[in-house]
Scaffold this active site. Structure first.
Site: not given
Ligand code: AHR
Length: 505
Positions: A176, A307
């Site tokens: 991110e 994710e």
């Molecule tokens: O999964 C939780 C968080 O969500 C992670 O650390 C981040 O990459 C995303 O914003």
């Protein structure tokens, strides 16, 4: 009340292979995912190996976890790997600024992660630090993990008790980077991704699959910037193979970020909003794929959703920075819908990682300090679907179906399905998203003789049902009745349910 559907499945029309890595996992130094989840330390009374909790490992082994992403997430971009090697007493601690501002003692580090992967039988996906690290630091981590022979990092690894290099297939270049990983602009990060990837070397026969940190949701501009960075015509050098994949993240919420809704205390309106959001993953993958196709028509660069999952308000009374949430039947349906979409896009989508495996967000397992362990409804979807790992996808045509439900001007398809064939067995996954009507479904399986059908069903009297230590099987799979008739197999799926059907072919 019931609806009628007919699903035609062409068992003899092979589509792309569904990579097992679409069923990947994610473990971050966040809340009780690592500490208190996977890792309880050698001095714990709970059965453990090198501090790794063995009942957690045993439960996860039943899912055939293909890969595990670590150490973050946002945490990855403030993690300095050299703080997590050597004798534990000598490891410096740090503050985990993203997640609860708690002290991280670095007792779970590189060697512990690799031991966990070995216990799970999972391939490691290590996410390096771009946001606050250096090119040299990342390059040395790759050397430490994967180089054989003699070199500064090999000597350091050997001094810490590990002679042989490990195999590391997957490597993430930051996380991110548009946000917690450094608040960068797309073009600035695209250049960094090329630079860092250059120094993440292939040592010996270890071939890294380098994954550039990608977009949030449908930010196609970010994906395009990264595609341009590895399709740079006229830049004098062949940069096409610097990184092999681009990631993106997509979470399912019932509301805005400041009011995501409760995991278990929700109404029908919240349910519909959630499922519309879950089904939108199809549009989002199509968008990223279309941009990638324009630059990479041969589909050599992979798309990685590293994710995904539900994100609710934390359970009352828990640390807001720990992202601990319950997991209800609704979460299981979010997962099954995602998998149907993943299977459909298996040619471009090569990996996906649910966030996160234990005690954080849409977890497989919830644990407590006294040794309690609960398998969530989502766990059961992963288990029921594991026959899709590395199977050949086959086309699924829903030729008769209930009309989509209109919610806030958005259409929700009430029946979702996908199918694959592997080792003489076909696996069909079907979800009935209708919260009040059962679905009478005819599965018209064409192109092969079918034998020995068997079905499993995951449902509960209410969408809000979830598992606890007091009631661990409130949502758990049971046998599903099947009827054979001239048109194929006939099944009745209760309201809000997920089913898998296997047949020998
Ligand atoms: O999964 C939780 C968080 O969500 C992670 O650390 C981040 O990459 C995303 O914003």
């Amino acid at each position: 009340m019931s609806t009628a559907s007919r699903v035609v499945i062409d068992l003899d029309v092979p589509g792309p292979i569904i990579s097992r890595h679409l069923y990947g996992h994610f473990a971050e130094h966040l809340g009780r995912c690592i500490y208190g989840g996977f890792y309880v330390g050698e001095d714990s009374d709970l059965p453990n190996e090198g501090g790794i909790r063995l009942d957690v490992v045993e439960a996860l082994r039943a899912l055939n976890i293909p890969n595990l992403r670590w150490p973050g997430g946002c945490f990855a971009d403030e993690y300095h790997w050299k703080d997590g090697i050597g004798p534990k007493a000598d490891r410096p601690s740090m503050v985990n600024t993203h997640w609860g501002n708690v002290e991280e003692n670095n007792h779970f580090g590189t060697h512990e992660f690799m031991a966990l992967c070995e216990l799970l039988g999972a391939e490691p996906y290590v996410n390096g630090n771009v946001g606050s690290g250096t090119v040299q630091e990342m390059s040395e981590w790759v050397e430490y993990l994967t180089r054989d022979g003699d070199s500064p990092m090999v000597r350091l690894r050997k001094a810490n008790g590990r002679d042989e290099p490990w195999k590391i297939p997957f490597w993430g270049i930051g996380n991110e980077t548009w946000g917690c990983g450094g608040n960068m602009r797309a073009e600035a990060y695209a250049d960094l991704a090329r630079q860092y990837a250059t120094f993440c070397r292939d040592h010996g026969d270890n071939k890294l699959y380098r994954i550039a940190a990608g977009a949030s949701d449908d930010n196609l501009v970010w994906t395009e910037a990264l595609m341009k960075a590895v399709s740079c015509l006229g830049c004098g050098r062949d940069v096409r193979n610097l990184f092999q994949a681009i990631s993106f993240h997509y979470y399912t919420l019932a509301g805005p970020w400041d009011s995501k809704g409760s995991a278990t205390d929700f109404d029908l309106d919240d349910y519909y909003r959630t499922m519309v959001k879950a089904q939108d993953i199809d549009r989002i993958i199509r968008g990223h794929s279309a941009v990638m196709d324009a630059y990479d028509p041969e589909r050599k660069i992979g798309l990685v959703l590293d994710e995904w999952g539900t994100w609710w308000d934390v359970e009352p009374g828990t640390n807001p920075g720990f992202l601990y949430q319950q997991n209800a039947l609704r979460d299981a349906l979010v997962a099954s819908v995602h998998f149907d979409v993943f299977h459909k896009h298996a040619e471009r989508l090569v990996m996906a990682n649910i966030a996160q495996t234990v005690n954080v967000l849409q977890a497989m397992i919830l644990t407590d300090e006294s040794g309690g362990l609960v398998l969530t409804p989502t766990y059961h979807v992963f288990e029921m679907n594991k026959g899709h790992h590395d199977a050949t996808s086959v086309p699924v045509h829903v030729v008769e179906r209930p009309a989509p439900y209109e919610h806030d001007g958005k259409a929700l398809e009430l029946l979702s399905a996908s199918a694959s064939v592997k080792d003489g067995q076909a696996l069909v996954s079907v979800t009935n998203l209708d919260p009040s009507a059962s679905a009478d479904v005819v599965l018209d399986l064409r192109g092969a003789e079918i034998r020995n059908p068997a079905g499993r069903l995951l449902t509960a009297p209410k969408l809000q049902f979830h598992n606890t230590t007091a009631d661990p099987a409130a949502v758990a799979p049971v046998a599903l009745d099947l009827e054979t008739d001239a048109r194929g197999l006939r099944v009745t799926l209760p309201p809000h349910s997920f089913a898998t059907i296997t047949v020998e072919v």
